[in-house]
Each structure stands twice: as structure tokens, then as C-alpha cells.
Design a protein around this motif. Sequence first.
Motif, short mmCIF file in Angstrom:
data_model
loop_
_atom_site.label_atom_id
_atom_site.label_comp_id
_atom_site.label_asym_id
_atom_site.label_seq_id
_atom_site.Cartn_x
_atom_site.Cartn_y
_atom_site.Cartn_z
N UNK A 21 0.80 -1.23 0.00
CA UNK A 21 0.00 0.00 0.00
C UNK A 21 0.84 1.28 0.00
N UNK A 22 1.86 1.33 0.86
CA UNK A 22 2.66 2.56 0.99
C UNK A 22 3.38 2.87 -0.32
N UNK A 23 3.97 1.84 -0.96
CA UNK A 23 4.70 2.04 -2.22
C UNK A 23 3.75 2.41 -3.35
N UNK A 24 2.56 1.82 -3.36
CA UNK A 24 1.56 2.14 -4.38
C UNK A 24 1.10 3.60 -4.23
N UNK A 25 1.00 4.05 -3.00
CA UNK A 25 0.62 5.43 -2.70
C UNK A 25 1.67 6.39 -3.25
N UNK A 26 2.96 6.01 -3.12
CA UNK A 26 4.04 6.87 -3.65
C UNK A 26 3.94 6.99 -5.17
N UNK A 27 3.59 5.89 -5.83
CA UNK A 27 3.41 5.91 -7.30
C UNK A 27 2.30 6.91 -7.66
N UNK A 28 1.22 6.90 -6.88
CA UNK A 28 0.08 7.78 -7.18
C UNK A 28 0.45 9.25 -7.11
N UNK A 29 1.48 9.56 -6.30
CA UNK A 29 1.87 10.97 -6.15
C UNK A 29 2.99 11.41 -7.11
N UNK A 30 3.37 10.51 -8.02
CA UNK A 30 4.46 10.85 -8.97
C UNK A 30 4.10 12.08 -9.80
N UNK A 31 2.82 12.21 -10.13
CA UNK A 31 2.41 13.34 -11.00
C UNK A 31 2.46 14.69 -10.26
N UNK A 32 2.68 14.65 -8.93
CA UNK A 32 2.84 15.91 -8.18
C UNK A 32 4.25 16.49 -8.35
N UNK A 33 5.18 15.67 -8.83
CA UNK A 33 6.57 16.13 -8.99
C UNK A 33 6.69 17.04 -10.21
N UNK A 34 7.78 17.83 -10.30
CA UNK A 34 8.00 18.64 -11.51
C UNK A 34 8.10 17.74 -12.75
N UNK A 35 7.73 18.27 -13.89
CA UNK A 35 7.79 17.49 -15.15
C UNK A 35 9.20 16.94 -15.38
N UNK A 36 9.33 15.71 -15.93
CA UNK A 36 10.66 15.11 -16.14
C UNK A 36 11.56 15.94 -17.05
N UNK A 37 10.98 16.48 -18.14
CA UNK A 37 11.73 17.32 -19.10
C UNK A 37 13.11 16.75 -19.41
N UNK A 38 13.13 15.48 -19.83
CA UNK A 38 14.42 14.82 -20.11
C UNK A 38 15.10 15.43 -21.32
N UNK A 39 16.38 15.72 -21.18
CA UNK A 39 17.16 16.24 -22.32
C UNK A 39 18.31 15.31 -22.65
N UNK A 40 18.61 14.38 -21.75
CA UNK A 40 19.67 13.41 -22.05
C UNK A 40 19.32 12.07 -21.42
N UNK A 41 20.00 11.05 -21.88
CA UNK A 41 19.73 9.67 -21.46
C UNK A 41 19.94 9.50 -19.95
N UNK A 42 19.14 8.61 -19.36
CA UNK A 42 19.27 8.28 -17.93
C UNK A 42 19.13 6.77 -17.77
N UNK A 43 19.55 6.27 -16.60
CA UNK A 43 19.35 4.84 -16.28
C UNK A 43 17.90 4.66 -15.85
N UNK A 44 17.18 3.79 -16.52
CA UNK A 44 15.74 3.67 -16.28
C UNK A 44 15.43 3.31 -14.83
N UNK A 45 16.19 2.37 -14.26
CA UNK A 45 15.93 1.94 -12.88
C UNK A 45 16.07 3.06 -11.88
N UNK A 46 17.14 3.84 -12.03
CA UNK A 46 17.38 4.95 -11.09
C UNK A 46 16.33 6.05 -11.27
N UNK A 47 16.03 6.36 -12.52
CA UNK A 47 15.07 7.42 -12.82
C UNK A 47 13.69 7.08 -12.25
N UNK A 48 13.25 5.83 -12.47
CA UNK A 48 11.94 5.41 -11.98
C UNK A 48 11.92 5.38 -10.45
N UNK A 49 13.01 4.91 -9.85
CA UNK A 49 13.09 4.86 -8.38
C UNK A 49 12.98 6.27 -7.77
#
Length: 471
Positions: free
Chosen positions: A121-149
Motif C-alpha cells: 500500500x505505501x509504495x503504491x501510494x508513492x506511485x500515485x503521487x508521482x504526478x505531483x513532482x516537476x515534469x521530467x523534461x528529459x534532455x539526455x539519457x538516464x538509467x531507467x531503474x534509477x530514474x523510476x526509483x
Amino acid sequence: MSRVSRVVVVGGGISGLAAAHALVTGPNPPEVTILEGSPRLGGKLAGADLEGVPVDLGAESVLARRPEAVELIKAVGLADDLVHPATTSAGLWIGDRIRAIPPTVMGVPVDPSATTDVLGEAAAEQVAHESDLPAPALTEDVAIGRFVAERMGPAVTDKLVDPLLGGVYAGKAEEISLAAAVPDLYARLRTAPSLLAATAELRELGQKRAGQPVFAGVVGGINRLVTALEQDLTARGVKIRTKLAVRRIARTAEGFELEAGPVPAPTYLTADAIVVAVPAAPAARMLAELVPAATTELAAIEYASMAIVTLAVRKADWPAGATGSGFLVPSVEDRTIKAATYSHAKWAWSAEAGGDLAVLRTSVGRLGEEYVLQRSDEELVQLAVADLRKAIGLDGVVGSLVTRWGGGLPQYAVGHLDRVDRVEAAVAGVPGLAVCGAAYRGVGIAACVASGGKAATRVREHLDALETMKS
């Protein structure tokens, strides 16, 4: 009358075979020779019989949403044997049971509320709040695992991205390039307001294609593509030489010279053009004097080793609760197996060919886990069976086969596509030379076939230019 151009394809895996096929099926086909260092063609595509049932020992399907592999299967006479999986609903082995995989884009959730059973439940709740963060605005490549975490919490990377994406590369999600592994998602994250918005967009696109099967196979195993290609190429006059490894390639006034075979008794061949279709490390060695800039880049690509443990059990002993096409195992669960595929459930032809027997495959080993593969075949079988007993209650294995793929899967680290651009730019400086394979722009069969086709186009353009100069 001018002589026919000669092309040597170095490497008889699916990329090299696809390049040779593209070369000889076009207009004014050149004279093509394939050189393969091992005793057989096919690279990571191989097959065998287990207790009389045909099985794939490497890849077992192709991406059907890309046209290249399916078109090649049809071109070599296997159109009538082209099939799609009966089921593709895999689960996740987390804790004490197999759980349903929530809707994702390569492990990145689409609907936070659907992730509770897998993440808690707690981790699922954190996923739900991802859209509250600033926009990703990626300009260069990132490691998917780190970025998602960072955006959704480490549980998403550990329990979803790692098994779904890390399993494809036998690698670590924390190090895999987002741009190379999930290019559609990377492109959307330049402008999407959030990661959830980007996955929702991609999922919607996917649902518009819902009627189209994602994967395709061949009755009797996808490895039959190799045999069919070999027959087709031989019939078209292609010379195939196995057990002949190329050590170096040099320029000559007329084109290229290749040195192959053992050092005391080398074999020399000449060519007007060359396709190098081998993994990064051997490609780096043979191109050392020809394209030193490409060699440096290729030498930096890491490879992971893994093994496939294929098992046969009596259908009468198959656990009633083991449904779907199999399951994936997050690394944090600390099991030996990383995935299990119920071949008899996934492929109707396997169920039919098996008679009273059901076949399943498990994969073992990932980047940095070479120690696991130092165990004997018998130990790997015992460990796989022990895991399956815990996961689905499976007992009574009647046959087994262990296939080891040492250095089998290239790792697409952050910046991989830039590295490939630099390799291709360096190679482009040598007219008549082309490279292809899983090390570049995709590890799947369809991507490798596309890579071989692109290399063939490059070589053909060079040969056409030579003809124009002569006339």
C-alpha cells in the motif's frame, strides 16, 4: 564483362544471416561468403529435443509488431508455420505466491491503484503521487531503474522494472539506458507532464493495436528459422564456412583482406565489401587496425552470461494452480531462477508435440552473477526444480537440459545510443564496411534482422557506386 562483386559476412548469427539474405535477394546479387567461428550457424538461436519434444534453447519468439522478422520467416518458406502464443499472461513471484502483473510499460506502472498487490500500500501510494513532482523534461539519457526509483520509489524498480526489463537484457535495471531500452517512453518524457502521463499515453497507443499479436513463433521452435535460412542461402549460391574465425581485417588497393583460422595456418580471403556481424568484443579485435575509433567504443560494451534450464514433466503432474504463460522473479526475491515459461501453455504446438509431457523453461544468471553459472548442470537443474516446487508446487521432473550462454547479452548502458552513433560514424569512414548485430540498436530477433538489413543496404550502395565508377 565485369566480375561479380564479392562480399564476406563475418558471423553466422541471425544478424549475419539476415544481412546475407538481404544481399542475395536484391537485384544484381553479389557473391556472398559467410564465415562463422563456431561449428554451427544461428548464434543465440538454437534448438534440441528433450524427451522427444522439440525445444528452443535460446530465443523462442519474435516481436510481431515489427515487420522485419515475420517477413524473413515468410521469405524462407515458413509462412504456414508462423504462430502466435496461446497465452502471454505472465505473473510475478513475490513472497509466498505468484501475483498478477499490473498494467505497465516495460515495468513502469500505468495505474497506481493496480500496483498494491505487488508493491504494498505505501509504495503504491508513492506511485500515485508521482504526478505531483516537476515534469521530467528529459534532455539526455538516464538509467531507467534509477530514474523510476527517484520518481516512483525503489519498490517499482525492484519489483516491476527489474524483472520485466532487466530480464530482457539479463542486466541491472539501475544501469540500463532508458533511451536505448524503451525509446518510445524516453521520447515522451521530453514533453510529458509526468512519468504516469507518459506511460498512460503509451498504454493507450498499445490498446489501439490490441487486436494485433505482440509476439510470433514457429511450429517446432523459432530456431527452425536458422535451418530454413541456411537452405535458402545455400540454394542461392551463398558459401557458408563454419569453424573459421576471422582475426583481422585490412584494407587493400582492391578492397579488403581477411585473415582467418589458426595462427600457424591462416586462411586469407579478399572481398569488395564486408559485413561484421559478431558481438562487440570480437568485432573490436578484428577492426582494431581498420577502424580504431570504433574498436575503443565496442570494447566498452559489457555482456551478461546466463543459462536456460529446460525441463520436461508429466502433464498429469502439472500443478492445477500454475496458469498463464509463466512468471518473472525480481532479483530482490533472491531466488536462483529469474523467470519461468510454461512452453506447453504458451505454444499450442509444444503441447501437441509433448503428448503426455509438458515442457517449461527457466532462466538463471544475470550481469554480475557469473558465480551462479559456475555450478554444474546437475546443480542448476536441482536449484531450478527447488524454486519451481516453492513457486508453483511442481514435482516429478522427467527430463532436463541446461544451455549456457556465456557473454550472451549485450548491456545497453546510459549513453549507449550515442556510443552506437560514434561506432557507425567511424565505420562510415571506411567505404564497403558495415556492422550489425545485437550490440547496436536492439537485442531481439526483429531488431537484429533490421540491423542486418541496414548493413546490407550500406554494402549494396557501396557496390553500386563501384559499378558506376567502372562504367
